[in-house]
Design a protein around this motif. Structure first.
Motif, PDB file in Angstrom:
ATOM      1  N   MET B   1       0.853  -1.197   0.000  1.00 29.22           N
ATOM      2  CA  MET B   1       0.000   0.000   0.000  1.00 29.22           C
ATOM      3  C   MET B   1       0.888   1.247   0.000  1.00 29.22           C
ATOM      4  O   MET B   1       1.841   1.344   0.765  1.00 29.22           O
ATOM      5  N   HIS B   5      -2.129   6.384   0.411  1.00 29.78           N
ATOM      6  CA  HIS B   5      -3.311   5.607   0.805  1.00 29.78           C
ATOM      7  C   HIS B   5      -3.253   5.214   2.281  1.00 29.78           C
ATOM      8  O   HIS B   5      -4.256   5.213   2.974  1.00 29.78           O
ATOM      9  N   ASP B   9      -5.998   5.936   5.317  1.00 27.72           N
ATOM     10  CA  ASP B   9      -6.521   4.833   6.117  1.00 27.72           C
ATOM     11  C   ASP B   9      -6.165   4.978   7.595  1.00 27.72           C
ATOM     12  O   ASP B   9      -6.995   4.740   8.473  1.00 27.72           O
ATOM     13  N   LYS B  30      -1.370  -4.648   9.019  1.00 28.86           N
ATOM     14  CA  LYS B  30      -2.506  -4.195   8.196  1.00 28.86           C
ATOM     15  C   LYS B  30      -2.024  -3.704   6.832  1.00 28.86           C
ATOM     16  O   LYS B  30      -2.658  -3.968   5.815  1.00 28.86           O
ATOM     17  N   TYR B  31      -0.901  -2.961   6.834  1.00 26.29           N
ATOM     18  CA  TYR B  31      -0.434  -2.355   5.587  1.00 26.29           C
ATOM     19  C   TYR B  31       0.738  -3.124   4.970  1.00 26.29           C
ATOM     20  O   TYR B  31       1.277  -2.688   3.953  1.00 26.29           O
TER      21      TYR B  31
END
Lengths: 281, 281
Positions: B1, B5, B9, B30-31
């Motif tokens: 990511m 972005h 988020d 998460k990323y």
């Protein structure tokens, strides 16, 4: 202002102002940046929100145009959260005399309430809604959470007259479950004729309370834009309400064996049905 | 990511989870990014939030550490918003028989309620608070808005017993302004001993209602962590409450000339006093 900082600020601003149309010039002036840069920023925000299923940005073209953030509940997260709540609610210690359930702690948790509001409001996206109505007291936090996402005002119907409400319109109705006469009170100045009202409540059994609110709306010459309840009860002999959205369904309360069973409401079931159909095809 | 972005988020996630300690590993996973990149992202978020006075990020080091978003109201925006509300409230059409004011429309607007919550919660940052308490019904939306910012549960005291509350503790008290006996009811299971409670209400005149809540807290062995009211009335002969935060102050209601005058509450006055002192030095 650098793009990275702009993105943080843009996201912050949009989240604080859901459903509000913001002209691009507002951001251009705020960040002292070209409209084209702002458009690029907004594309990044939109892509991220949509990828994560947090909602979307809608762009309205023209002189009175701008951008609007529409919060939408992520369906998988919603199902997880509702499942968590279902498990909490099935705890037999919640059972109260008369087969009632204690749910004030769950409705006292802003995290759950905000999630319920987010999920419920997603069910009414695209509907014309002027305001959200509920009756005191347990429906109030849910109504505000829904209204925050829709950016609409809340009207609270009371059970008794209060001096701080001024002149009121009172409606008597029969509670569907207890069959007793109850009263609903709404300040005369609270509601204008032709207002489109979304009715929200925490619990619906036979639908008497919601029916009372519908009668009240008729008295004001307002109309029902939709009905949403957190929990519906399956034990309804003759339901007064046909069209509504529910997030959870109380299937059974077995007082003798201290057993509570809760299922998904019609909103989530409709989603599951749709995905099943998709798999079959 | 990509970083752009990730920033959107991250901001989204932090705003949805105020006052919650989130481990850096959560974001790293998460990323699918290195912790060092996440740290850089968080610095950008922190700088932007602080520059705009939206709040701050607090980093806690160590194995059980992480990052926490603390929402803080921007004092200038708060003053503007309170000024807007003051002007709305001074409209003589709000005057009701008995010198009461109609404020349900203002407290029905999520934008105002969320602002009140943001400002009020800023006044109690750094205080140890376990939960927020209010009494039905007009204090409820404010209490939830405060609690959302503090990430704490809400407890609602009722005026009457309800079947859905189970066994209750009831307290009788004398309303400071009407001198009548009133009752407050709280479910026995709502509050554990030693809980530190922030009391929130929409309006305080002589302080009888708030004093009733304090008595109720004593019955449960809980303690007062703070008191916050949206509007206090200046017309109080013998105040029962000494230490509290108010956002607005009702100075005078002249029924004959239909004139309402409202001033800033002690919270904003304290800010103004501090800045005046700063200028003098």
């Amino acid at each position: 202002m650098k793009r990275s900082h702009r993105l943080v600020d843009l996201t912050y601003y949009l989240l604080q102002n859901p459903q509000k149309l913001i002209p691009l010039t507002y951001f251009a002036e705020k960040y002292d940046s070209a409209k084209s840069s702002i458009s690029e920023d907004l594309t990044i925000v939109k892509t991220t929100l949509e990828e994560k299923s947090y909602g979307t940005l809608v762009t309205v073209a023209g002189a009175s145009g701008g951008v609007k953030y529409i919060p939408i509940a992520n369906i998988n997260e919603s199902k997880e959260l509702l499942n968590e709540m279902k498990q909490l609610l099935e705890n037999s210690e919640r059972l109260l005399p008369g087969g009632y359930l204690y749910i004030s702690d769950l409705l006292g948790d802003p995290r759950y309430v905000n999630s319920i509001g987010r999920i419920m409001s997603s069910a009414f996206i695209g509907k014309e809604i002027d305001c959200v109505m509920t009756v005191a007291t347990k429906g109030i936090p849910i109504a505000y959470a829904v209204a925050s996402n829709l950016n609409k005002p809340v009207i609270i119907v009371k059970r008794d007259s209060e001096l701080t409400e001024g002149s009121t319109v009172n409606v008597n109705y029969i509670s569907g479950s207890t069959k007793r006469i109850q009263t609903m009170v709404l300040s005369k100045r609270a509601l204008a004729p032709k207002t489109k009202v979304l009715i929200i409540d925490d619990f619906m059994k036979a639908g008497g309370t919601i029916n009372g609110m519908i009668t009240l709306l008729e008295e004001f010459g307002a109309t029902v834009a939709g009905i949403g309840v957190f929990i519906e009860s399956e034990e309804k002999e003759d339901t007064l309400i046909n069209e509504y959205i529910s997030l959870l369904k109380l299937k059974n309360v077995d007082i003798k064996h201290k057993c509570i069973s809760i299922d998904s409401g019609n909103y989530i079931n409709a989603f599951d049905k749709a995905s099943e159909d998709l798999v079959k095809e």
